[in-house]
Design a protein around this motif. Structure first.
Motif, PDB file in Angstrom:
ATOM      1  N   GLU A 276       0.833  -1.209   0.000  1.00  0.00           N
ATOM      2  CA  GLU A 276       0.000   0.000   0.000  1.00  0.00           C
ATOM      3  C   GLU A 276       0.864   1.254   0.000  1.00  0.00           C
ATOM      4  OE1 GLU A 276      -2.547  -0.493   3.349  1.00  0.00           O
ATOM      5  OE2 GLU A 276      -3.773  -2.057   2.380  1.00  0.00           O
ATOM      6  N   ARG A 277       2.014   1.202   0.684  1.00  0.00           N
ATOM      7  CA  ARG A 277       2.882   2.387   0.706  1.00  0.00           C
ATOM      8  C   ARG A 277       3.504   2.615  -0.667  1.00  0.00           C
ATOM      9  NH1 ARG A 277       8.419   3.944   3.271  1.00  0.00           N
ATOM     10  NH2 ARG A 277       8.166   6.210   3.350  1.00  0.00           N
ATOM     11  N   VAL A 278       3.871   1.545  -1.350  1.00  0.00           N
ATOM     12  CA  VAL A 278       4.381   1.688  -2.711  1.00  0.00           C
ATOM     13  C   VAL A 278       3.332   2.362  -3.589  1.00  0.00           C
ATOM     14  CG1 VAL A 278       5.007   0.419  -4.805  1.00  0.00           C
ATOM     15  CG2 VAL A 278       6.014  -0.221  -2.617  1.00  0.00           C
ATOM     16  N   GLN A 279       2.081   1.944  -3.480  1.00  0.00           N
ATOM     17  CA  GLN A 279       1.012   2.546  -4.286  1.00  0.00           C
ATOM     18  C   GLN A 279       0.855   4.032  -3.984  1.00  0.00           C
ATOM     19  OE1 GLN A 279      -2.058  -0.337  -3.119  1.00  0.00           O
ATOM     20  NE2 GLN A 279      -2.181  -1.000  -5.256  1.00  0.00           N
ATOM     21  N   ARG A 280       0.896   4.388  -2.689  1.00  0.00           N
ATOM     22  CA  ARG A 280       0.770   5.816  -2.331  1.00  0.00           C
ATOM     23  C   ARG A 280       1.944   6.616  -2.866  1.00  0.00           C
ATOM     24  NH1 ARG A 280      -0.701   3.582   2.705  1.00  0.00           N
ATOM     25  NH2 ARG A 280       1.334   4.115   3.575  1.00  0.00           N
ATOM     26  N   LEU A 281       3.165   6.080  -2.702  1.00  0.00           N
ATOM     27  CA  LEU A 281       4.348   6.806  -3.152  1.00  0.00           C
ATOM     28  C   LEU A 281       4.380   6.909  -4.681  1.00  0.00           C
ATOM     29  CD1 LEU A 281       7.096   5.361  -0.764  1.00  0.00           C
ATOM     30  CD2 LEU A 281       6.237   7.712  -0.805  1.00  0.00           C
ATOM     31  N   ALA A 282       3.858   5.899  -5.376  1.00  0.00           N
ATOM     32  CA  ALA A 282       3.832   5.948  -6.839  1.00  0.00           C
ATOM     33  C   ALA A 282       2.974   7.112  -7.320  1.00  0.00           C
ATOM     34  CB  ALA A 282       3.306   4.623  -7.398  1.00  0.00           C
ATOM     35  N   VAL A 283       1.827   7.292  -6.703  1.00  0.00           N
ATOM     36  CA  VAL A 283       0.961   8.416  -7.051  1.00  0.00           C
ATOM     37  C   VAL A 283       1.639   9.734  -6.697  1.00  0.00           C
ATOM     38  CG1 VAL A 283      -1.217   9.572  -6.488  1.00  0.00           C
ATOM     39  CG2 VAL A 283      -1.177   7.094  -6.912  1.00  0.00           C
ATOM     40  N   GLN A 284       2.231   9.815  -5.503  1.00  0.00           N
ATOM     41  CA  GLN A 284       2.883  11.053  -5.063  1.00  0.00           C
ATOM     42  C   GLN A 284       4.071  11.410  -5.958  1.00  0.00           C
ATOM     43  OE1 GLN A 284       3.841  10.381  -0.938  1.00  0.00           O
ATOM     44  NE2 GLN A 284       1.688  10.134  -0.350  1.00  0.00           N
ATOM     45  N   ALA A 285       4.838  10.408  -6.382  1.00  0.00           N
ATOM     46  CA  ALA A 285       5.987  10.675  -7.245  1.00  0.00           C
ATOM     47  C   ALA A 285       5.537  11.184  -8.614  1.00  0.00           C
ATOM     48  CB  ALA A 285       6.834   9.409  -7.403  1.00  0.00           C
ATOM     49  N   THR A 286       4.468  10.600  -9.140  1.00  0.00           N
ATOM     50  CA  THR A 286       3.930  11.061 -10.419  1.00  0.00           C
ATOM     51  C   THR A 286       3.448  12.501 -10.303  1.00  0.00           C
ATOM     52  OG1 THR A 286       3.275   8.800 -10.987  1.00  0.00           O
ATOM     53  CG2 THR A 286       2.216  10.579 -12.212  1.00  0.00           C
ATOM     54  N   GLN A 287       2.767  12.810  -9.220  1.00  0.00           N
ATOM     55  CA  GLN A 287       2.300  14.177  -8.995  1.00  0.00           C
ATOM     56  C   GLN A 287       3.465  15.138  -8.791  1.00  0.00           C
ATOM     57  OE1 GLN A 287      -0.190  13.216  -5.625  1.00  0.00           O
ATOM     58  NE2 GLN A 287      -2.074  13.306  -6.843  1.00  0.00           N
ATOM     59  N   ALA A 288       4.529  14.673  -8.138  1.00  0.00           N
ATOM     60  CA  ALA A 288       5.667  15.548  -7.826  1.00  0.00           C
ATOM     61  C   ALA A 288       6.327  16.097  -9.077  1.00  0.00           C
ATOM     62  CB  ALA A 288       6.694  14.793  -6.975  1.00  0.00           C
ATOM     63  N   ILE A 289       6.328  15.322 -10.158  1.00  0.00           N
ATOM     64  CA  ILE A 289       6.960  15.808 -11.389  1.00  0.00           C
ATOM     65  C   ILE A 289       5.947  16.450 -12.338  1.00  0.00           C
ATOM     66  CG2 ILE A 289       8.781  14.066 -11.200  1.00  0.00           C
ATOM     67  CD1 ILE A 289       7.426  12.655 -13.621  1.00  0.00           C
ATOM     68  N   GLY A 290       4.691  16.551 -11.901  1.00  0.00           N
ATOM     69  CA  GLY A 290       3.677  17.194 -12.728  1.00  0.00           C
ATOM     70  C   GLY A 290       3.178  16.331 -13.860  1.00  0.00           C
ATOM     71  N   ALA A 291       3.223  15.007 -13.693  1.00  0.00           N
ATOM     72  CA  ALA A 291       2.827  14.091 -14.758  1.00  0.00           C
ATOM     73  C   ALA A 291       1.404  13.597 -14.564  1.00  0.00           C
ATOM     74  CB  ALA A 291       3.788  12.906 -14.827  1.00  0.00           C
ATOM     75  N   TYR A 292       0.841  13.060 -15.623  1.00  0.00           N
ATOM     76  CA  TYR A 292      -0.502  12.481 -15.604  1.00  0.00           C
ATOM     77  C   TYR A 292      -0.614  11.522 -16.777  1.00  0.00           C
ATOM     78  CZ  TYR A 292      -0.957  16.368 -18.901  1.00  0.00           C
ATOM     79  OH  TYR A 292      -0.750  17.261 -19.934  1.00  0.00           O
ATOM     80  N   GLY A 293      -1.763  10.878 -16.911  1.00  0.00           N
ATOM     81  CA  GLY A 293      -1.967   9.933 -18.002  1.00  0.00           C
ATOM     82  C   GLY A 293      -1.489   8.559 -17.615  1.00  0.00           C
ATOM     83  N   LEU A 294      -0.202   8.327 -17.746  1.00  0.00           N
ATOM     84  CA  LEU A 294       0.374   7.047 -17.358  1.00  0.00           C
ATOM     85  C   LEU A 294       1.797   7.243 -16.875  1.00  0.00           C
ATOM     86  CD1 LEU A 294       1.554   4.937 -20.445  1.00  0.00           C
ATOM     87  CD2 LEU A 294       0.971   7.363 -20.601  1.00  0.00           C
ATOM     88  N   SER A 295       2.213   6.371 -15.985  1.00  0.00           N
ATOM     89  CA  SER A 295       3.598   6.342 -15.540  1.00  0.00           C
ATOM     90  C   SER A 295       3.874   4.997 -14.900  1.00  0.00           C
ATOM     91  CB  SER A 295       3.899   7.469 -14.543  1.00  0.00           C
ATOM     92  OG  SER A 295       3.281   7.208 -13.285  1.00  0.00           O
ATOM     93  N   ARG A 296       5.132   4.647 -14.858  1.00  0.00           N
ATOM     94  CA  ARG A 296       5.580   3.496 -14.078  1.00  0.00           C
ATOM     95  C   ARG A 296       6.638   4.008 -13.111  1.00  0.00           C
ATOM     96  NH1 ARG A 296       9.097   0.651 -17.162  1.00  0.00           N
ATOM     97  NH2 ARG A 296      10.759   1.339 -15.755  1.00  0.00           N
ATOM     98  N   VAL A 297       6.429   3.747 -11.838  1.00  0.00           N
ATOM     99  CA  VAL A 297       7.331   4.260 -10.810  1.00  0.00           C
ATOM    100  C   VAL A 297       8.135   3.090 -10.250  1.00  0.00           C
ATOM    101  CG1 VAL A 297       7.526   5.643  -8.718  1.00  0.00           C
ATOM    102  CG2 VAL A 297       5.604   6.025 -10.293  1.00  0.00           C
ATOM    103  N   ASP A 298       9.457   3.267 -10.205  1.00  0.00           N
ATOM    104  CA  ASP A 298      10.375   2.219  -9.770  1.00  0.00           C
ATOM    105  C   ASP A 298      10.881   2.507  -8.363  1.00  0.00           C
ATOM    106  OD1 ASP A 298       9.952   1.465 -12.372  1.00  0.00           O
ATOM    107  OD2 ASP A 298      11.939   2.071 -13.079  1.00  0.00           O
ATOM    108  N   PHE A 299      11.033   1.456  -7.571  1.00  0.00           N
ATOM    109  CA  PHE A 299      11.416   1.592  -6.164  1.00  0.00           C
ATOM    110  C   PHE A 299      12.538   0.621  -5.800  1.00  0.00           C
ATOM    111  CE2 PHE A 299       7.015   2.853  -6.466  1.00  0.00           C
ATOM    112  CZ  PHE A 299       6.881   3.912  -5.588  1.00  0.00           C
ATOM    113  N   PHE A 300      13.289   0.985  -4.773  1.00  0.00           N
ATOM    114  CA  PHE A 300      14.189   0.075  -4.075  1.00  0.00           C
ATOM    115  C   PHE A 300      13.567  -0.243  -2.723  1.00  0.00           C
ATOM    116  CE2 PHE A 300      17.465   2.617  -6.530  1.00  0.00           C
ATOM    117  CZ  PHE A 300      17.668   1.641  -7.491  1.00  0.00           C
TER     118      PHE A 300
END
Length: 360
Positions: A276-300
């Motif tokens: 669940e934290r990965v999902q929240r951070l994925a949305v926040q990271a996409t918003q942080a760069i001003g993106a929308y539509g689609l993205s894939r967020v990578d994590f360690f």
């Protein structure tokens, strides 16, 4: 006798692929998946693909040339249209653009700017999100401003190699070894090297500087690699979380795109709280760069202390048969044909909002 019901006209989708980047071949593979999705099931009635192939030197080919390129044949057959065209000459034949382009000159805001100037809808994020998402230095700055966790890193430039001892000293003091050297504006692990000592660090910096003026050096961490897909505009939705397993020292270009060298685990075997934290951070990271539509967020993900670090956002992730983005959505209940349909609908809805003029 009643008149026959008129059949709706298929939406013409300008599928753009190829491009002037090191990810040219990957883009063609991604475009094949999208082209198949556009012709499958209900999409076969909704859409008609209008192929646009961009050669490695920046020429736009349509018609026979683009069809040949998509199939892997000679992209410039005899009788093809003007092989010198540097811009799409068929914009009037397109209702919505689908740029399946990875890396510079496609995923960096340039093509997004072109379609914005044409005032035509296009799949994916706009100029800002694409540009920030492409440049790792700008992206990490945006992550820091949003308070997102990330590994320690040092920003550098090709000019800094004029004073190599100073640059290497900063990396050694702030990060130590091992570390990863990356060009700031390339994807698919192109130009990335791992350095375990000063000699390897200098070699990696010089190699990366031949590809990009902006460089980044990151501390190496022992961690699992997780990924999460994002879809939406305004309200962003996150997919299930996946994990990448590979048989190499690190996830380089060959490992990513060679069959048998890596495998995907979907969903990832992690505690629900981490998922669940990965999902929240994925949305926040996409918003942080001003993106929308689609993205894939990578994590360690460091399992021993359950630490999560945001690695990067990809604003036009791969759509190949082994790409994580469509597979994550399949595991979340959205098949690729439906995913492509939703992306096109998002593009058209945003374009309509952008051009909406309220009544006085």
């Amino acid at each position: 006798m009643p008149s026959p019901t008129p059949q709706p006209t298929a939406t013409r989708v300008g599928l753009v692929f190829g491009g002037c980047s090191g990810e040219h071949a990957v883009s063609i593979l991604s475009a094949r998946t999208v082209a198949d999705a556009l012709s499958t099931g209900a999409n076969g009635q909704r859409y008609r693909a209008v192929l646009h192939y961009i050669t490695r030197d920046g020429r736009w080919l349509t018609g026979e040339g683009a069809t040949a390129a998509l199939s892997g044949a000679d992209p410039i057959p005899a009788g093809s249209e003007d092989p010198g065209a540097r811009l799409p000459t068929t914009a009037r034949h397109v209702d919505v653009w689908f740029p399946v382009l990875h890396g510079p000159n496609g995923e960096d805001g340039t093509v997004q700017g072109l379609f914005t100037l044409l005032d035509q809808p296009f799949v994916g994020t706009g100029v800002l999100g694409a540009a920030v998402g492409m440049d790792k230095q700008a992206m990490k700055t945006a992550f820091a401003a949003a308070g997102l966790p990330q590994v320690k890193h040092v920003c550098a430039s090709a000019d800094g190699l004029a004073r190599p001892d100073e640059l290497v000293g900063t990396v050694e003091q702030d990060l130590g070894y091992p570390c990863f050297v990356k060009p700031a504006n390339l994807g698919s692990s192109v130009g990335i090297s791992k350095a375990g000592d000063r000699r390897a660090l200098l070699a990696g910096l010089r190699a990366a500087a031949r590809l990009d003026d902006r460089l980044i050096v990151e501390a190496a961490v022992t961690a699992r690699e997780l990924e999460c897909a994002v879809l939406g505009d305004g309200t962003l939705n996150a997919s299930v979380v996946g994990e990448i397993l590979y048989d190499a020292e690190w996830y380089d270009y060959t490992t990513k795109y060679s069959p048998g060298h890596s495998s995907l685990v979907i969903p990832a075997s992690v505690p629900q709280a981490v998922h669940e934290r990965v999902q929240r951070l994925a949305v926040q990271a996409t918003q942080a760069i001003g993106a929308y539509g689609l993205s894939r967020v990578d994590f360690f993900y460091q399992e021993e202390n359950r630490m999560l670090y945001v690695n990067e956002v990809n604003t036009m992730p791969g759509f190949t048969g082994q790409s994580m983005y469509p597979l994550l959505w399949q595991a979340s209940g959205i098949p690729t044909e439906e995913l492509v349909h939703r992306l096109i609908e998002l593009a058209r809805a945003r374009h309509q909002r952008r051009n909406f003029t309220p009544a006085h």
